[in-house]
Each structure stands twice: as C-alpha cells, then as structure tokens.
Design a protein around this motif. Structure first.
Motif, PDB file in Angstrom:
ATOM      1  N   UNK A  68       0.847  -1.181   0.000  1.00 27.06           N
ATOM      2  CA  UNK A  68       0.000   0.000   0.000  1.00 27.06           C
ATOM      3  C   UNK A  68       0.894   1.247   0.000  1.00 27.06           C
ATOM      4  N   UNK A  69       0.600   2.185  -0.868  1.00 24.94           N
ATOM      5  CA  UNK A  69       1.330   3.454  -0.930  1.00 24.94           C
ATOM      6  C   UNK A  69       0.941   4.322   0.265  1.00 24.94           C
ATOM      7  N   UNK A  70       1.867   5.184   0.657  1.00 25.23           N
ATOM      8  CA  UNK A  70       1.608   6.060   1.803  1.00 25.23           C
ATOM      9  C   UNK A  70       1.626   7.518   1.379  1.00 25.23           C
ATOM     10  N   UNK A  71       0.779   8.303   2.050  1.00 25.82           N
ATOM     11  CA  UNK A  71       0.691   9.736   1.778  1.00 25.82           C
ATOM     12  C   UNK A  71       0.680  10.493   3.097  1.00 25.82           C
ATOM     13  N   UNK A  72       1.464  11.556   3.151  1.00 24.35           N
ATOM     14  CA  UNK A  72       1.449  12.477   4.278  1.00 24.35           C
ATOM     15  C   UNK A  72       0.712  13.731   3.833  1.00 24.35           C
ATOM     16  N   UNK A  73      -0.379  14.056   4.521  1.00 26.10           N
ATOM     17  CA  UNK A  73      -1.158  15.260   4.223  1.00 26.10           C
ATOM     18  C   UNK A  73      -0.701  16.348   5.193  1.00 26.10           C
ATOM     19  N   UNK A  74      -0.140  17.424   4.639  1.00 25.14           N
ATOM     20  CA  UNK A  74       0.401  18.509   5.458  1.00 25.14           C
ATOM     21  C   UNK A  74      -0.438  19.760   5.221  1.00 25.14           C
ATOM     22  N   UNK A  75      -1.259  20.105   6.199  1.00 26.49           N
ATOM     23  CA  UNK A  75      -2.148  21.267   6.066  1.00 26.49           C
ATOM     24  C   UNK A  75      -2.551  21.711   7.457  1.00 26.49           C
ATOM     25  N   UNK A  76      -2.601  23.024   7.681  1.00 24.02           N
ATOM     26  CA  UNK A  76      -3.008  23.512   8.993  1.00 24.02           C
ATOM     27  C   UNK A  76      -4.513  23.459   9.191  1.00 24.02           C
ATOM     28  N   UNK A  77      -5.270  23.171   8.139  1.00 24.33           N
ATOM     29  CA  UNK A  77      -6.722  23.052   8.241  1.00 24.33           C
ATOM     30  C   UNK A  77      -7.118  21.599   8.516  1.00 24.33           C
ATOM     31  N   UNK A  78      -7.763  21.402   9.657  1.00 27.45           N
ATOM     32  CA  UNK A  78      -8.233  20.062  10.012  1.00 27.45           C
ATOM     33  C   UNK A  78      -9.250  19.557   8.985  1.00 27.45           C
ATOM     34  N   UNK A  79     -10.082  20.456   8.460  1.00 29.33           N
ATOM     35  CA  UNK A  79     -11.099  20.079   7.473  1.00 29.33           C
ATOM     36  C   UNK A  79     -10.436  19.575   6.188  1.00 29.33           C
ATOM     37  N   UNK A  80      -9.429  20.293   5.709  1.00 29.70           N
ATOM     38  CA  UNK A  80      -8.729  19.871   4.491  1.00 29.70           C
ATOM     39  C   UNK A  80      -8.047  18.524   4.718  1.00 29.70           C
ATOM     40  N   UNK A  81      -7.417  18.352   5.868  1.00 30.16           N
ATOM     41  CA  UNK A  81      -6.767  17.061   6.153  1.00 30.16           C
ATOM     42  C   UNK A  81      -7.791  15.932   6.161  1.00 30.16           C
ATOM     43  N   UNK A  82      -8.950  16.186   6.739  1.00 27.08           N
ATOM     44  CA  UNK A  82      -9.994  15.156   6.807  1.00 27.08           C
ATOM     45  C   UNK A  82     -10.514  14.810   5.412  1.00 27.08           C
ATOM     46  N   UNK A  83     -10.778  15.814   4.582  1.00 25.76           N
ATOM     47  CA  UNK A  83     -11.257  15.587   3.214  1.00 25.76           C
ATOM     48  C   UNK A  83     -10.197  14.832   2.405  1.00 25.76           C
ATOM     49  N   UNK A  84      -8.947  15.288   2.487  1.00 26.41           N
ATOM     50  CA  UNK A  84      -7.868  14.633   1.751  1.00 26.41           C
ATOM     51  C   UNK A  84      -7.703  13.184   2.211  1.00 26.41           C
ATOM     52  N   UNK A  85      -7.752  12.957   3.527  1.00 31.29           N
ATOM     53  CA  UNK A  85      -7.628  11.589   4.051  1.00 31.29           C
ATOM     54  C   UNK A  85      -8.714  10.689   3.464  1.00 31.29           C
ATOM     55  N   UNK A  86      -9.950  11.183   3.474  1.00 29.41           N
ATOM     56  CA  UNK A  86     -11.059  10.381   2.948  1.00 29.41           C
ATOM     57  C   UNK A  86     -10.816  10.014   1.477  1.00 29.41           C
ATOM     58  N   UNK A  87     -10.449  11.000   0.671  1.00 33.12           N
ATOM     59  CA  UNK A  87     -10.206  10.747  -0.754  1.00 33.12           C
ATOM     60  C   UNK A  87      -9.054   9.759  -0.928  1.00 33.12           C
ATOM     61  N   UNK A  88      -7.953   9.998  -0.232  1.00 30.70           N
ATOM     62  CA  UNK A  88      -6.774   9.141  -0.383  1.00 30.70           C
ATOM     63  C   UNK A  88      -7.041   7.714   0.066  1.00 30.70           C
ATOM     64  N   UNK A  89      -7.818   7.548   1.141  1.00 30.28           N
ATOM     65  CA  UNK A  89      -8.139   6.194   1.600  1.00 30.28           C
ATOM     66  C   UNK A  89      -8.991   5.449   0.581  1.00 30.28           C
ATOM     67  N   UNK A  90      -9.874   6.174  -0.147  1.00 34.32           N
ATOM     68  CA  UNK A  90     -10.650   5.502  -1.202  1.00 34.32           C
ATOM     69  C   UNK A  90      -9.760   5.123  -2.384  1.00 34.32           C
ATOM     70  N   UNK A  91      -8.582   5.748  -2.478  1.00 37.65           N
ATOM     71  CA  UNK A  91      -7.607   5.415  -3.530  1.00 37.65           C
ATOM     72  C   UNK A  91      -6.550   4.430  -3.006  1.00 37.65           C
ATOM     73  N   UNK A  92      -6.834   3.833  -1.845  1.00 38.65           N
ATOM     74  CA  UNK A  92      -5.982   2.809  -1.236  1.00 38.65           C
ATOM     75  C   UNK A  92      -4.613   3.308  -0.783  1.00 38.65           C
ATOM     76  N   UNK A  93      -4.586   4.496  -0.212  1.00 42.58           N
ATOM     77  CA  UNK A  93      -3.370   5.021   0.391  1.00 42.58           C
ATOM     78  C   UNK A  93      -3.455   4.895   1.902  1.00 42.58           C
ATOM     79  N   UNK A  94      -2.331   4.604   2.543  1.00 46.58           N
ATOM     80  CA  UNK A  94      -2.213   4.733   3.995  1.00 46.58           C
ATOM     81  C   UNK A  94      -1.903   6.209   4.241  1.00 46.58           C
ATOM     82  N   UNK A  95      -2.654   6.860   5.119  1.00 53.12           N
ATOM     83  CA  UNK A  95      -2.564   8.309   5.276  1.00 53.12           C
ATOM     84  C   UNK A  95      -2.096   8.692   6.676  1.00 53.12           C
TER      85      UNK A  95
END
Length: 121
Positions: free
Chosen positions: A1-28
């Motif tokens: 599984x590929x891994x992604x680090x989401x770096x953002x000071x907005x908790x909302x953006x991190x949550x949205x990005x995490x959701x999208x990335x997890x549907x693309x099979x990334x460990x976040x």
C-alpha cells in the motif's frame, strides 16, 4: 500500500484529503505544519506528500526546501495543494522541487489525476 502524508493547517482539508486518499488505497498520515511534516519524514518517509503552501511554524515552501535539501535516500513525490494560483507561485513550487500542483478546493477526480501524473495512482 502506498503512503501519503497530508500537510495542512486546516483540520477540514486534512480530513477531506484523508477520505479521498483512503478511497484510492493510500495509507494516510497527517501533519499540521512543515515542522511536524519534517519530523514525520525523518522517522517514516511517505511515497507522496500533499502539501499546503500557507501554514504557521513552517510554510510549505520552507518544508519543501528542507526536504529536498536533506540527505534522505528516497525522496517522495510532492503535490502542492493550495489556493495560491498565480503562475509565479506555481513556478516557485516547481523550482523548489514540487512534482505537481493542485488547486483548492479539489475533488477525488482531480487528486486522482495528479497522483497518476506523478506515477502513484
């Protein structure tokens, strides 16, 4: 599984990005600023970093320069994810070592497309 680090000071953006990335099979994993992101990368280098431009403590550009200047054996792909949309910002990001650029707000299709461009989707 590929891994992604989401770096953002907005908790909302991190949550949205995490959701999208997890549907693309990334460990976040998440970081609130560039300093936290550097610490994370020192212990566990991700395959790709989704990076915000404007953050407290350490900006996205400061983080990117530190990351690209490090002696790490493997360098992740970096996708800048920001509201900064003028050509000067885009050129500066690419010159500093970013691999791709995505505008906020983004959706699953846009992010998936950018990950395909950098060879990770």
């Amino acid at each position: 599984m590929k891994s992604c680090l989401v770096v953002d000071d907005s908790k909302v953006i991190r949550k949205v990005a995490r959701h999208i990335l997890e549907t693309l099979n990334f460990a976040v994993a998440e970081a609130e600023d560039g300093r936290q992101a550097l610490t994370h990368c020192e212990s566990s280098m991700p395959d790709v970093i989704l990076l915000d431009w404007n953050m407290p403590v350490m900006s996205g550009m400061e983080f990117l320069r530190a990351l690209r200047g490090s002696a790490a054996e493997s360098q992740p792909k970096v996708v800048f994810c920001t509201t900064e949309n003028d050509i000067g910002h885009i050129r500066a990001a690419i010159a500093a070592g970013a691999d791709e650029y995505v505008m906020k707000p983004f959706d699953r299709d846009t992010l998936h497309s950018k990950l395909q461009i950098v060879g990770l989707a």
